[in-house]
Design a protein around this motif. Structure first.
Motif, PDB file in Angstrom:
ATOM      1  N   LEU A 634       0.836  -1.193   0.000  1.00  0.00           N
ATOM      2  CA  LEU A 634       0.000   0.000   0.000  1.00  0.00           C
ATOM      3  C   LEU A 634       0.873   1.246   0.000  1.00  0.00           C
ATOM      4  CD1 LEU A 634      -2.791  -0.899   2.614  1.00  0.00           C
ATOM      5  CD2 LEU A 634      -2.919  -1.012   0.132  1.00  0.00           C
ATOM      6  N   ARG A 635       0.300   2.361  -0.370  1.00  0.00           N
ATOM      7  CA  ARG A 635       0.999   3.643  -0.342  1.00  0.00           C
ATOM      8  C   ARG A 635       0.539   4.445   0.864  1.00  0.00           C
ATOM      9  NH1 ARG A 635       2.631   4.864  -5.535  1.00  0.00           N
ATOM     10  NH2 ARG A 635       3.902   6.481  -4.579  1.00  0.00           N
ATOM     11  N   TYR A 636       1.361   5.383   1.317  1.00  0.00           N
ATOM     12  CA  TYR A 636       0.979   6.232   2.449  1.00  0.00           C
ATOM     13  C   TYR A 636       0.845   7.683   1.991  1.00  0.00           C
ATOM     14  CZ  TYR A 636       0.436   7.684   7.286  1.00  0.00           C
ATOM     15  OH  TYR A 636      -0.068   8.187   8.454  1.00  0.00           O
ATOM     16  N   VAL A 637       1.956   8.304   1.612  1.00  0.00           N
ATOM     17  CA  VAL A 637       1.887   9.633   1.005  1.00  0.00           C
ATOM     18  C   VAL A 637       2.830   9.670  -0.180  1.00  0.00           C
ATOM     19  CG1 VAL A 637       1.237  10.875   3.107  1.00  0.00           C
ATOM     20  CG2 VAL A 637       3.662  10.621   2.532  1.00  0.00           C
ATOM     21  N   GLN A 638       2.524  10.550  -1.113  1.00  0.00           N
ATOM     22  CA  GLN A 638       3.397  10.767  -2.264  1.00  0.00           C
ATOM     23  C   GLN A 638       3.556  12.266  -2.443  1.00  0.00           C
ATOM     24  OE1 GLN A 638       2.913   8.334  -5.809  1.00  0.00           O
ATOM     25  NE2 GLN A 638       2.964  10.173  -7.090  1.00  0.00           N
ATOM     26  N   CYS A 639       4.771  12.745  -2.226  1.00  0.00           N
ATOM     27  CA  CYS A 639       5.021  14.189  -2.274  1.00  0.00           C
ATOM     28  C   CYS A 639       5.710  14.558  -3.586  1.00  0.00           C
ATOM     29  CB  CYS A 639       5.874  14.618  -1.089  1.00  0.00           C
ATOM     30  SG  CYS A 639       5.059  14.289   0.501  1.00  0.00           S
ATOM     31  N   PRO A 640       5.399  15.729  -4.138  1.00  0.00           N
ATOM     32  CA  PRO A 640       5.925  16.108  -5.460  1.00  0.00           C
ATOM     33  C   PRO A 640       7.413  16.440  -5.427  1.00  0.00           C
ATOM     34  CG  PRO A 640       4.655  17.901  -4.498  1.00  0.00           C
ATOM     35  CD  PRO A 640       4.473  16.732  -3.582  1.00  0.00           C
ATOM     36  N   GLN A 641       8.015  16.403  -6.607  1.00  0.00           N
ATOM     37  CA  GLN A 641       9.416  16.779  -6.753  1.00  0.00           C
ATOM     38  C   GLN A 641       9.545  18.296  -6.756  1.00  0.00           C
ATOM     39  OE1 GLN A 641      10.542  14.868 -10.422  1.00  0.00           O
ATOM     40  NE2 GLN A 641      11.044  12.956  -9.399  1.00  0.00           N
ATOM     41  N   SER A 642      10.616  18.798  -6.189  1.00  0.00           N
ATOM     42  CA  SER A 642      10.932  20.235  -6.177  1.00  0.00           C
ATOM     43  C   SER A 642       9.680  21.083  -5.944  1.00  0.00           C
ATOM     44  CB  SER A 642      11.604  20.653  -7.497  1.00  0.00           C
ATOM     45  OG  SER A 642      12.787  19.935  -7.709  1.00  0.00           O
ATOM     46  N   PRO A 643       9.010  20.911  -4.822  1.00  0.00           N
ATOM     47  CA  PRO A 643       7.695  21.542  -4.667  1.00  0.00           C
ATOM     48  C   PRO A 643       7.725  23.007  -4.269  1.00  0.00           C
ATOM     49  CG  PRO A 643       8.227  20.279  -2.710  1.00  0.00           C
ATOM     50  CD  PRO A 643       9.349  20.039  -3.679  1.00  0.00           C
ATOM     51  N   TYR A 644       8.879  23.523  -3.831  1.00  0.00           N
ATOM     52  CA  TYR A 644       8.877  24.835  -3.201  1.00  0.00           C
ATOM     53  C   TYR A 644       9.402  25.934  -4.115  1.00  0.00           C
ATOM     54  CZ  TYR A 644       8.360  22.136   1.110  1.00  0.00           C
ATOM     55  OH  TYR A 644       7.918  21.279   2.078  1.00  0.00           O
ATOM     56  N   PHE A 645       8.888  27.135  -3.926  1.00  0.00           N
ATOM     57  CA  PHE A 645       9.412  28.311  -4.604  1.00  0.00           C
ATOM     58  C   PHE A 645      10.846  28.571  -4.140  1.00  0.00           C
ATOM     59  CE2 PHE A 645       4.810  29.198  -4.402  1.00  0.00           C
ATOM     60  CZ  PHE A 645       4.548  29.358  -5.756  1.00  0.00           C
ATOM     61  N   GLY A 646      11.714  28.914  -5.080  1.00  0.00           N
ATOM     62  CA  GLY A 646      13.069  29.321  -4.738  1.00  0.00           C
ATOM     63  C   GLY A 646      13.911  28.231  -4.125  1.00  0.00           C
ATOM     64  N   SER A 647      13.581  26.978  -4.392  1.00  0.00           N
ATOM     65  CA  SER A 647      14.324  25.867  -3.810  1.00  0.00           C
ATOM     66  C   SER A 647      14.290  24.691  -4.762  1.00  0.00           C
ATOM     67  CB  SER A 647      13.720  25.463  -2.463  1.00  0.00           C
ATOM     68  OG  SER A 647      14.298  24.251  -1.983  1.00  0.00           O
ATOM     69  N   ASP A 648      15.386  23.943  -4.828  1.00  0.00           N
ATOM     70  CA  ASP A 648      15.411  22.714  -5.614  1.00  0.00           C
ATOM     71  C   ASP A 648      15.401  21.491  -4.709  1.00  0.00           C
ATOM     72  OD1 ASP A 648      17.928  22.856  -4.530  1.00  0.00           O
ATOM     73  OD2 ASP A 648      19.003  22.764  -6.450  1.00  0.00           O
ATOM     74  N   GLU A 649      14.930  21.662  -3.473  1.00  0.00           N
ATOM     75  CA  GLU A 649      14.885  20.561  -2.515  1.00  0.00           C
ATOM     76  C   GLU A 649      14.029  19.418  -3.060  1.00  0.00           C
ATOM     77  OE1 GLU A 649      13.656  19.665   2.157  1.00  0.00           O
ATOM     78  OE2 GLU A 649      13.333  21.658   1.277  1.00  0.00           O
ATOM     79  N   GLN A 650      14.538  18.195  -2.923  1.00  0.00           N
ATOM     80  CA  GLN A 650      13.844  17.002  -3.386  1.00  0.00           C
ATOM     81  C   GLN A 650      13.454  16.129  -2.187  1.00  0.00           C
ATOM     82  OE1 GLN A 650      13.204  16.347  -6.604  1.00  0.00           O
ATOM     83  NE2 GLN A 650      14.359  18.026  -7.510  1.00  0.00           N
ATOM     84  N   GLN A 651      12.545  15.192  -2.429  1.00  0.00           N
ATOM     85  CA  GLN A 651      12.162  14.191  -1.437  1.00  0.00           C
ATOM     86  C   GLN A 651      11.869  14.844  -0.083  1.00  0.00           C
ATOM     87  OE1 GLN A 651      15.474  11.384  -1.660  1.00  0.00           O
ATOM     88  NE2 GLN A 651      14.452  10.275  -3.303  1.00  0.00           N
ATOM     89  N   VAL A 652      10.977  15.822  -0.112  1.00  0.00           N
ATOM     90  CA  VAL A 652      10.741  16.640   1.079  1.00  0.00           C
ATOM     91  C   VAL A 652      10.024  15.882   2.184  1.00  0.00           C
ATOM     92  CG1 VAL A 652      10.743  18.798  -0.221  1.00  0.00           C
ATOM     93  CG2 VAL A 652       8.591  17.553   0.101  1.00  0.00           C
ATOM     94  N   CYS A 653       9.420  14.738   1.851  1.00  0.00           N
ATOM     95  CA  CYS A 653       8.718  13.958   2.876  1.00  0.00           C
ATOM     96  C   CYS A 653       9.510  12.745   3.340  1.00  0.00           C
ATOM     97  CB  CYS A 653       7.365  13.499   2.347  1.00  0.00           C
ATOM     98  SG  CYS A 653       6.237  14.855   1.957  1.00  0.00           S
ATOM     99  N   ALA A 654      10.627  12.468   2.694  1.00  0.00           N
ATOM    100  CA  ALA A 654      11.390  11.259   3.004  1.00  0.00           C
ATOM    101  C   ALA A 654      11.961  11.321   4.416  1.00  0.00           C
ATOM    102  CB  ALA A 654      12.516  11.079   1.993  1.00  0.00           C
ATOM    103  N   GLY A 655      11.916  10.189   5.099  1.00  0.00           N
ATOM    104  CA  GLY A 655      12.530  10.072   6.420  1.00  0.00           C
ATOM    105  C   GLY A 655      11.785  10.766   7.530  1.00  0.00           C
ATOM    106  N   LYS A 656      10.574  11.207   7.294  1.00  0.00           N
ATOM    107  CA  LYS A 656       9.823  11.959   8.305  1.00  0.00           C
ATOM    108  C   LYS A 656       8.684  11.110   8.857  1.00  0.00           C
ATOM    109  CE  LYS A 656      10.807  16.549   6.405  1.00  0.00           C
ATOM    110  NZ  LYS A 656      11.741  16.169   5.365  1.00  0.00           N
TER     111      LYS A 656
END
Length: 656
Positions: A634-656
């Motif tokens: 099953l899946r739990y959450v799926q967060c988008p790639q590079s979701p934020y303005f002014g940031s190239d942060e990836q995998q923002v939900c990983a490890g949380k």
């Protein structure tokens, strides 16, 4: 066909400037089909004061009537404002014809609402037209213009419909929201407009013929048409249609058309372009701008009363973002540009409140302060995130956030500016669904609903009974004998995996999920989803009977045939919610709905993670993505790639 005008574009960043509130959605003398359509207001204009006037509504009706005449049809046309107040229903025929609810003709599915006939001589045509108008208004915003044809594309078993072995539509299940039995949507006055959001008699519609109405780039309502007697869907969008209802509805929007750059056909999801309408203004039988004035249309029908929705006549709409609409700027949530839902006295309907479940918890329930922190955190995530389905590109996500306790009681709701209206009821459905499915007593609660869903024949006589307990048996056989009793944390993405007609999702020949009807047995359709509909079925149909004058009393404000509020406005089966914990103890749920399901997942999940309020997401070891029914996780959450303005942060939900 007409002289072109230069496009007026107001560019801005997070909170673009707004035009004023006068005039229609397209400037006089300009075709709304042309790329340089005048768009004087681009961005977040909630509260700018635009509203449909009586003169506007008469123009919309006259244009629709003239097109129906040209097509040799007798249409019923409904107009609503942005929060669903029914402003007019005009029937051209002396009396209504029957309306058949079905995904195919003849009807091939025998369950759910399939084959139900709203009888001739009743107001079934009006209920269908109202549902379409509400859908056009509720799915649209200043950043996206969606229609019932768009809805058709995103709620079916495959996305796109007609493309086999593709996952289900991104808003799979949204059609069973805004229900008349909901404890959130309003059952407002029928003599004058009231605070919204108002209910829809048939939920959200996927039958082409419902479009939004705009003034100066601001969505101010919707128009819906029923002329062909079929409340249905388009099962294959790989071709184009000349749908009777859609042609009449499109003509009705002339001068109030959606800005071209905001239309669904300028927006992609998962690399697929959405649909707006299969016809353009140039395809119409008669030029809508040549329609005679409404007041001159003697003998072309009349405005009608509809039980529970309108007493007849034509009335002006409410200005969105003002207290009279039921949605206004918040006095709290400082710096977040938040809006809240208010009652007739302008009081916040859902201020942050303490949980009601303290007696059943081994830890402290959610406090009002924690609820405020959770909503504030989610709104802050939304404000820094790029929207998925909003133009111009780079706009911030616009969503509604709902928080409930472990028993489904509403502890707080707020929205960001210009979030689509449908997301309010849906965010609450999502929060409640996550809290219920994550509860150790979920199976007991569902088994406690002993009244079966009673399916009906075309004449509305009883046909078959379906017991909710059967779904509990099915999920325990499918997932494991402790399912819905062991406290596994379910997000709506997890529960949605089990609610699809194929598991894993989309693959023809796979078995259906335990919360779904069987596709192979001709039991599943968008009018027969499974547990989602069956929980609310009797009250959905009961309200229809009331509105048709076949029952004396309306249904209660609880869809789930239970006195408890746990899923009082129904459940939802597409992503955007997570349960809330204090340590490893479930204390509530948070639901988010607005500008894209991956964004909804992220805003809910990170909203909890970043709240810093003594609460947390489910410990990883109890999340539903540890389960592997039939060997598929099953899946739990799926967060988008590079979701934020002014940031190239990836995998923002990983490890949380």
């Amino acid at each position: 066909m007409m002289k072109r005008m230069a496009m007026v574009v107001i560019l801005s960043s997070m909170l673009p400037a707004c035009g004023g509130g006068g005039g229609g959605g397209s400037s006089a003398g300009t075709s709304p089909d042309q790329d340089d359509q005048n768009v004087p207001c681009i961005g977040q204009c909630a509260g700018a004061g635009s509203a449909l006037t009586v003169a506007d509504i008469k123009q919309v009706l006259a244009q629709g009537i003239a097109q129906a005449d040209a097509l040799g049809a007798e249409a019923t046309i409904a107009v609503v404002d942005r929060v669903g107040n029914v402003l007019a229903v005009h029937r051209m025929a002396p009396t209504s014809r029957e309306v058949v609810i079905s995904t195919s003709f003849p009807t091939s599915v025998s369950t759910g609402l399939e084959g139900v006939v709203l009888p001739a001589g009743s107001d079934g045509d009006a209920l269908a037209a109202i549902a379409k108008a509400v859908t056009g208004a509720y799915l649209s915003s200043e950043g996206n213009a969606f229609t019932t044809r768009t809805a058709n594309q995103i709620v079916q078993e495959h996305f796109n419909p007609g493309e086999d072995n593709q996952p289900a539509g991104p808003l799979f299940g949204v059609q069973f929201s805004q229900l008349a039995c909901s404890d959130f949507t309003q059952a407002g006055p029928v003599v004058e407009t009231g605070v919204g959001p108002q209910r829809s008699p048939l939920g959200l519609s996927a039958d082409p013929g419902g479009l939004p109405l705009y003034k100066d780039g601001t969505v101010v309502g919707g128009v819906g048409v029923m002329a062909d007697g079929r409340y249905s869907i388009d099962k294959n969008i790989l071709d184009t249609d000349r749908d009777l209802d859609e042609q009449i509805a499109l003509a009705a929007t002339w001068d109030f058309a959606a800005p071209l750059d905001r239309r669904a056909d300028r927006i992609t999801v998962e690399g697929k372009t959405l649909r707006f309408a299969d016809v353009g203004f140039g395809d119409l039988r008669e030029a809508p701008e040549q329609a005679p004035a409404y007041d001159s249309l003697v003998g072309r029908g009349q405005s009608i009363a509809v039980i529970g929705y309108t007493s007849g006549g034509i009335r002006a709409g409410e200005a969105f973002g003002q207290p009279g609409s039921g949605i206004r700027p918040a006095t709290g949530f400082a710096g977040l540009d938040a809006f809240v839902f208010v009652d007739e006295s302008n009081a916040n309907r859902f201020p942050p409140s303490d949980g009601t479940d303290g007696g059943s918890l081994s830890v402290a329930p959610l406090s009002a302060g924690e609820v405020e922190a959770l909503i504030s955190s989610a709104l802050a995530v939304a404000n820094r995130a790029r929207a998925q389905i909003r133009r111009p590109l780079g706009s911030a996500a616009r969503v509604t956030v709902s928080v409930v306790d472990s028993q489904g009681s509403i502890l707080g709701m707020a929205r960001t500016r210009d979030a689509p209206v449908f997301g309010a009821d849906v965010s609450l459905q999502k929060a409640r669904t996550a809290a219920l499915f994550s509860s150790a007593d979920a199976a007991a609660f569902l088994r406690g609903i002993t009244d079966p869903a009673v399916y009906v024949n075309p004449d509305l006589s009883p046909k078959a009974e379906v017991f909710i307990a059967d779904y509990v048996d099915a999920v325990q056989a499918f997932v494991g004998p402790t399912a819905l009793t062991d406290g596994t944390a379910f997000s709506d993405r997890s529960g949605g995996n089990l609610s699809r007609p194929f598991y894993p999702d989309g693959i023809l020949g796979n078995p259906h999920g335990p919360f779904s009807k069987s596709f192979s047995a001709d039991e599943w359709s968008v009018f027969s989803t499974g547990l989602q509909l069956d929980l609310s079925f009797n009250n959905v149909l009961g309200h229809v009977a009331f509105a048709l004058g076949l029952a004396g009393d309306d249904v209660p404000s609880n869809c789930a045939q239970s006195s408890a509020p746990r899923v009082a406005n129904g459940i939802q089966i597409f992503p955007g919610s997570v349960p809330i914990y204090r340590g490893d103890v479930l204390v509530g749920g948070i639901g988010v709905s607005g500008d894209g399901i991956d964004q909804d997942d992220m805003i809910a999940f990170l909203g909890v993670h970043e709240a810093g309020a003594g609460v947390n997401n489910a410990p990883p070891e109890i999340r539903a993505d540890r389960l592997k029914p039939m060997g598929e996780r099953l899946r739990y959450v799926q967060c988008p790639q590079s979701p934020y303005f002014g940031s190239d942060e990836q995998q923002v939900c990983a490890g949380k």
